[in-house]
Scaffold this motif. Structure first.
Motif, PDB file in Angstrom:
ATOM      1  N   GLU A  28      83.450 101.745  44.725  1.00 15.60           N
ATOM      2  CA  GLU A  28      83.169 103.158  44.964  1.00 15.60           C
ATOM      3  C   GLU A  28      82.775 103.394  46.411  1.00 15.60           C
ATOM      4  OE1 GLU A  28      80.275 106.792  43.331  1.00 15.60           O
ATOM      5  OE2 GLU A  28      80.205 104.810  42.373  1.00 15.60           O
ATOM      6  N   PHE A  29      81.986 102.484  46.969  1.00 17.12           N
ATOM      7  CA  PHE A  29      81.569 102.617  48.360  1.00 17.12           C
ATOM      8  C   PHE A  29      82.781 102.522  49.291  1.00 17.12           C
ATOM      9  CE2 PHE A  29      79.372 101.625  52.315  1.00 17.12           C
ATOM     10  CZ  PHE A  29      78.190 102.351  52.205  1.00 17.12           C
ATOM     11  N   GLN A  30      83.697 101.606  48.980  1.00 11.39           N
ATOM     12  CA  GLN A  30      84.883 101.463  49.814  1.00 11.39           C
ATOM     13  C   GLN A  30      85.785 102.690  49.699  1.00 11.39           C
ATOM     14  OE1 GLN A  30      87.075  97.809  49.308  1.00 11.39           O
ATOM     15  NE2 GLN A  30      88.730  98.454  50.661  1.00 11.39           N
ATOM     16  N   ARG A  31      85.946 103.226  48.471  1.00 11.22           N
ATOM     17  CA  ARG A  31      86.770 104.424  48.302  1.00 11.22           C
ATOM     18  C   ARG A  31      86.185 105.611  49.060  1.00 11.22           C
ATOM     19  NH1 ARG A  31      87.076 102.622  42.908  1.00 11.22           N
ATOM     20  NH2 ARG A  31      85.364 104.024  42.331  1.00 11.22           N
ATOM     21  N   ARG A  32      84.859 105.758  49.001  1.00  7.26           N
ATOM     22  CA  ARG A  32      84.210 106.907  49.607  1.00  7.26           C
ATOM     23  C   ARG A  32      84.235 106.827  51.137  1.00  7.26           C
ATOM     24  NH1 ARG A  32      79.473 109.772  47.886  1.00  7.26           N
ATOM     25  NH2 ARG A  32      80.051 109.117  45.760  1.00  7.26           N
ATOM     26  N   TYR A  33      83.962 105.610  51.665  1.00  4.99           N
ATOM     27  CA  TYR A  33      83.761 105.497  53.115  1.00  4.99           C
ATOM     28  C   TYR A  33      84.783 104.617  53.831  1.00  4.99           C
ATOM     29  CZ  TYR A  33      79.294 107.617  51.958  1.00  4.99           C
ATOM     30  OH  TYR A  33      78.330 108.479  51.507  1.00  4.99           O
ATOM     31  N   GLY A  34      85.631 103.940  53.073  1.00  9.97           N
ATOM     32  CA  GLY A  34      86.575 103.034  53.709  1.00  9.97           C
ATOM     33  C   GLY A  34      85.910 101.803  54.288  1.00  9.97           C
ATOM     34  N   ILE A  35      84.727 101.460  53.786  1.00 10.96           N
ATOM     35  CA  ILE A  35      83.943 100.326  54.289  1.00 10.96           C
ATOM     36  C   ILE A  35      83.891  99.245  53.215  1.00 10.96           C
ATOM     37  CG2 ILE A  35      81.695  99.571  55.144  1.00 10.96           C
ATOM     38  CD1 ILE A  35      81.207 102.538  55.944  1.00 10.96           C
ATOM     39  N   ARG A  36      84.305  98.058  53.558  1.00 11.05           N
ATOM     40  CA  ARG A  36      84.288  96.954  52.595  1.00 11.05           C
ATOM     41  C   ARG A  36      82.867  96.409  52.445  1.00 11.05           C
ATOM     42  NH1 ARG A  36      89.409  94.855  51.231  1.00 11.05           N
ATOM     43  NH2 ARG A  36      91.083  95.832  52.424  1.00 11.05           N
ATOM     44  N   VAL A  37      82.490  96.072  51.217  1.00  5.99           N
ATOM     45  CA  VAL A  37      81.177  95.514  50.909  1.00  5.99           C
ATOM     46  C   VAL A  37      81.345  94.013  50.678  1.00  5.99           C
ATOM     47  CG1 VAL A  37      79.191  95.558  49.366  1.00  5.99           C
ATOM     48  CG2 VAL A  37      80.408  97.688  49.900  1.00  5.99           C
ATOM     49  N   LEU A  38      80.714  93.212  51.516  1.00  5.19           N
ATOM     50  CA  LEU A  38      80.829  91.761  51.449  1.00  5.19           C
ATOM     51  C   LEU A  38      79.573  91.179  50.807  1.00  5.19           C
ATOM     52  CD1 LEU A  38      82.200  91.097  55.060  1.00  5.19           C
ATOM     53  CD2 LEU A  38      83.478  91.721  52.990  1.00  5.19           C
ATOM     54  N   MET A  39      79.702  90.653  49.588  1.00  9.67           N
ATOM     55  CA  MET A  39      78.564  90.073  48.902  1.00  9.67           C
ATOM     56  C   MET A  39      78.223  88.697  49.480  1.00  9.67           C
ATOM     57  SD  MET A  39      80.395  92.111  46.894  1.00  9.67           S
ATOM     58  CE  MET A  39      80.435  93.084  45.390  1.00  9.67           C
ATOM     59  N   THR A  40      76.941  88.351  49.410  1.00  3.10           N
ATOM     60  CA  THR A  40      76.488  87.019  49.779  1.00  3.10           C
ATOM     61  C   THR A  40      75.583  86.474  48.685  1.00  3.10           C
ATOM     62  OG1 THR A  40      74.546  87.834  50.980  1.00  3.10           O
ATOM     63  CG2 THR A  40      76.575  87.520  52.249  1.00  3.10           C
ATOM     64  N   TYR A  41      75.471  85.164  48.635  1.00  2.00           N
ATOM     65  CA  TYR A  41      74.581  84.503  47.673  1.00  2.00           C
ATOM     66  C   TYR A  41      73.769  83.462  48.418  1.00  2.00           C
ATOM     67  CZ  TYR A  41      72.887  81.381  44.040  1.00  2.00           C
ATOM     68  OH  TYR A  41      72.073  80.616  43.248  1.00  2.00           O
TER      69      TYR A  41
ATOM     70  N   SER B  48      83.229  88.539  42.068  1.00  2.00           N
ATOM     71  CA  SER B  48      82.801  87.205  42.482  1.00  2.00           C
ATOM     72  C   SER B  48      81.785  87.320  43.611  1.00  2.00           C
ATOM     73  CB  SER B  48      84.011  86.397  42.957  1.00  2.00           C
ATOM     74  OG  SER B  48      83.608  85.230  43.648  1.00  2.00           O
ATOM     75  N   ALA B  49      80.915  86.299  43.718  1.00  2.00           N
ATOM     76  CA  ALA B  49      79.961  86.230  44.834  1.00  2.00           C
ATOM     77  C   ALA B  49      80.583  85.633  46.069  1.00  2.00           C
ATOM     78  CB  ALA B  49      78.744  85.399  44.425  1.00  2.00           C
ATOM     79  N   GLY B  50      81.884  85.271  46.009  1.00  2.00           N
ATOM     80  CA  GLY B  50      82.584  84.717  47.167  1.00  2.00           C
ATOM     81  C   GLY B  50      82.734  83.216  47.079  1.00  2.00           C
ATOM     82  N   ARG B  51      83.062  82.629  48.209  1.00  2.00           N
ATOM     83  CA  ARG B  51      83.257  81.186  48.310  1.00  2.00           C
ATOM     84  C   ARG B  51      82.103  80.540  49.071  1.00  2.00           C
ATOM     85  NH1 ARG B  51      89.570  80.560  50.248  1.00  2.00           N
ATOM     86  NH2 ARG B  51      90.522  80.172  48.204  1.00  2.00           N
ATOM     87  N   ALA B  52      81.976  79.233  48.898  1.00  2.00           N
ATOM     88  CA  ALA B  52      80.973  78.482  49.658  1.00  2.00           C
ATOM     89  C   ALA B  52      81.250  78.608  51.147  1.00  2.00           C
ATOM     90  CB  ALA B  52      80.995  77.015  49.247  1.00  2.00           C
ATOM     91  N   PHE B  53      80.192  78.778  51.937  1.00  2.00           N
ATOM     92  CA  PHE B  53      80.327  78.816  53.384  1.00  2.00           C
ATOM     93  C   PHE B  53      80.589  77.405  53.916  1.00  2.00           C
ATOM     94  CE2 PHE B  53      77.505  82.821  53.508  1.00  2.00           C
ATOM     95  CZ  PHE B  53      78.631  83.646  53.479  1.00  2.00           C
ATOM     96  N   PRO B  54      81.079  77.276  55.150  1.00  2.00           N
ATOM     97  CA  PRO B  54      81.327  75.945  55.722  1.00  2.00           C
ATOM     98  C   PRO B  54      80.091  75.056  55.648  1.00  2.00           C
ATOM     99  CG  PRO B  54      82.275  77.643  57.136  1.00  2.00           C
ATOM    100  CD  PRO B  54      81.484  78.358  56.075  1.00  2.00           C
ATOM    101  N   GLY B  55      80.300  73.806  55.239  1.00  2.00           N
ATOM    102  CA  GLY B  55      79.195  72.852  55.141  1.00  2.00           C
ATOM    103  C   GLY B  55      78.429  72.928  53.838  1.00  2.00           C
ATOM    104  N   VAL B  56      78.878  73.790  52.912  1.00  2.00           N
ATOM    105  CA  VAL B  56      78.187  73.969  51.632  1.00  2.00           C
ATOM    106  C   VAL B  56      79.106  73.535  50.496  1.00  2.00           C
ATOM    107  CG1 VAL B  56      77.124  75.639  50.061  1.00  2.00           C
ATOM    108  CG2 VAL B  56      76.837  75.904  52.539  1.00  2.00           C
ATOM    109  N   GLU B  57      78.554  72.812  49.522  1.00  2.00           N
ATOM    110  CA  GLU B  57      79.285  72.440  48.307  1.00  2.00           C
ATOM    111  C   GLU B  57      78.607  73.100  47.110  1.00  2.00           C
ATOM    112  OE1 GLU B  57      80.570  68.091  48.134  1.00  2.00           O
ATOM    113  OE2 GLU B  57      78.955  68.036  49.616  1.00  2.00           O
ATOM    114  N   LEU B  58      79.411  73.577  46.176  1.00  2.00           N
ATOM    115  CA  LEU B  58      78.918  74.180  44.941  1.00  2.00           C
ATOM    116  C   LEU B  58      79.521  73.445  43.754  1.00  2.00           C
ATOM    117  CD1 LEU B  58      79.439  77.976  45.803  1.00  2.00           C
ATOM    118  CD2 LEU B  58      77.382  76.608  46.159  1.00  2.00           C
TER     119      LEU B  58
END
Length: 492
Positions: A284-297, A324-334
């Motif tokens: 909804e935020f992206q539709r309204r403002y054209g701004i992507r929301v990037l989740m982090t964990y 999804s909460a995304g992918r592991a950042f560099p140097g991180v294993e899940l």
């Protein structure tokens, strides 16, 4: 360059007239920051508190507190964070329990019952004034005070890997976190003209990490004590921000207020952490403002985020991986493990474990989050293995609230659960079973009791009285029926 060396260089070398921190739309220069940092260091040296000394700071989102933070970390000492959100009695107990040789706090904090007494009972009390002056309030550090070599920050967790506890974040962890997030100075420059907005309390890992990452990258810092819509919109407009962080509750606030799109036109992305962000809210935020929301964990124990979305990932994968909460950042294993600790295959739900240089041991850390990982490496958070309530990014332990409610003479037993909330994710609600012969004292009286002993986000949103708490066949309180009772009471 490590975080300590970088902060030390900034304090020494940044041009005195250059803008450093904005607060209440007023800029504080690097010269002002340098003066506050030097005064702090002078007091600590006079007290015999050298490198590796543990320095308690009741950390408020104010410029003088950022300068004190720089002074402590830039001189090789250890920051022990203390929360100004705590009621006086809990803050005093936290100070006493932490065995600190010095406590630095603002003037209002030292007016709270028992706080100054707790600080001087075990060490030196220093007051960080809004003017930037550092003044002594009495006491003296114990000659045998414990030190913390190699530890940058001691901080209370918010409960991601278990019940809240004070953890030690080492220099190595902070440096690894900054490298993995690419928060490095550009082209070796000392300072940048760009601005970072931090609207999360510094006592929370999100706010503290945001400040340190911004300073490390040489960016100017716009500091808000907490998220407030008008102030946030004003800061985005004034500084033409390209990125900002918003917890899900703040995203909803922006949407509900129908903020005009032109006011946010500079934003390219919004990052969202501390609590799970519903994909429909992000869409909804992206539709309204054209701004992507990037989740982090992430978590306090990992000195920041360990997984999340980048803009390229979002553009390629979001349509098929929304939620999804995304992918592991560099140097991180899940990985995902079962109750027996064995690793589970892709697609199976279990406990999320993390291995990264950002963790204390550098080995696998078992979190309290339930999750699964798909074949493309995206992690999906499915809830918690414990009963922690996440209220707008702040974690509430039901047992803590329950214990306070049960101190009231009219309450025989209390139970607390999380009621889903569109804006905050969940809010704590309580049901109390009355003691024999006692009348319900009223919701207002019980909330007042909670405010005396709990942080604002721990106070139950609703409190309902019943003759008997609902129970399962094993005589445990049924949280499902508990929430049904609250909903029924709200409908009456």
């Amino acid at each position: 360059m490590g975080i300590r060396d970088r902060l030390s260089s900034l304090v020494r070398e940044a041009p005195a007239e250059t803008e450093a921190i904005e607060h209440d739309e007023t800029w504080y220069s690097w010269g002002w920051v340098r003066t506050v940092a030097a005064a702090t260091a002078k007091h600590l040296e006079a007290a015999g508190l050298g490198p590796a000394s543990r320095i308690g700071i009741v950390l408020e989102s104010r410029p003088e507190h950022v300068a004190v933070l720089l002074a402590v970390l830039g001189t090789g000492r250890c920051v022990v964070t203390l929360s100004p959100l705590q009621p006086a009695a809990r803050l005093a107990a936290d100070i006493a329990r932490s065995d600190l040789p010095v406590v630095i706090a603002g003037p209002e904090i030292f007016t709270r019952d028992g706080v100054l007494e707790a600080a001087v009972a075990g060490g030196l009390a220093l007051q960080a004034n809004p003017s930037g002056e550092i003044t002594g309030r009495g006491g003296a550090p114990a000659p045998d005070a414990a030190t913390a070599t190699g530890v940058a920050i001691e901080m209370l967790t918010s409960g991601t890997t278990g019940p809240p506890k004070r953890v030690r974040l080492t220099d190595r962890q902070l440096d690894s976190s900054l490298v993995s997030s690419a928060s490095t100075p550009k082209n070796g420059r000392l300072l940048s003209r760009s601005v970072s907005l931090v609207a999360t309390p510094l006592v929370h890992i999100g706010g503290l990490w945001g400040v340190l990452a911004s300073l490390y990258a040489g960016r100017r810092l716009a500091l808000m004590p907490k998220f407030e819509l008008a102030g946030w919109v004003s800061a985005v407009e004034r500084h033409r921000l390209r990125a900002s962080g918003l917890v899900p509750a703040a995203l909803r606030t922006v949407l509900d207020a129908n903020v005009p799109a032109e006011k946010l036109s500079s934003l390219q992305v919004v990052t969202s952490g501390t609590a799970a962000c519903p994909p429909e809210l992000a869409d909804e935020f992206q539709r309204r403002y054209g701004i992507r929301v990037l989740m982090t964990y992430g978590a306090t124990e990992f000195a920041g985020a360990v997984a999340g979305w980048t803009l390229p990932l979002h553009e390629r994968w979001w349509s098929g991986k929304a939620g999804s909460a995304g992918r592991a950042f560099p140097g991180v294993e899940l990985r995902i493990t079962g109750d027996d600790g064995a690793e589970l295959p892709a697609g199976r739900t279990g406990r999320l474990e993390v291995r990264t240089a950002q963790s204390a041991a550098g080995d696998w850390t078992r979190t309290s989050d339930l999750a699964w990982i798909d074949e493309d490496g995206f992690v999906w958070i499915k809830g918690r293995a414990d009963d922690t309530i996440v209220r707008g990014g702040f974690k509430v332990q039901p047992e803590t609230v329950k214990n306070v409610l049960e101190t009231h003479p009219a309450v025989r037993e209390a139970a607390v659960a999380g009621l889903p909330d569109e804006r905050l994710g969940a809010v704590p609600v309580a049901v109390v079973e009355l003691a024999p012969g006692r009348d319900f004292p009223g919701e207002a009286e019980l909330k007042a009791l909670c405010r005396q002993q709990l942080t604002p986000y721990e106070v139950p949103k609703h409190i309902v009285a019943v003759d008997e708490l609902p129970r399962t066949p094993s005589m445990k309180v049924s949280r499902v029926e508990l929430l049904d009772q609250v909903r029924a009471a709200l409908e009456d």
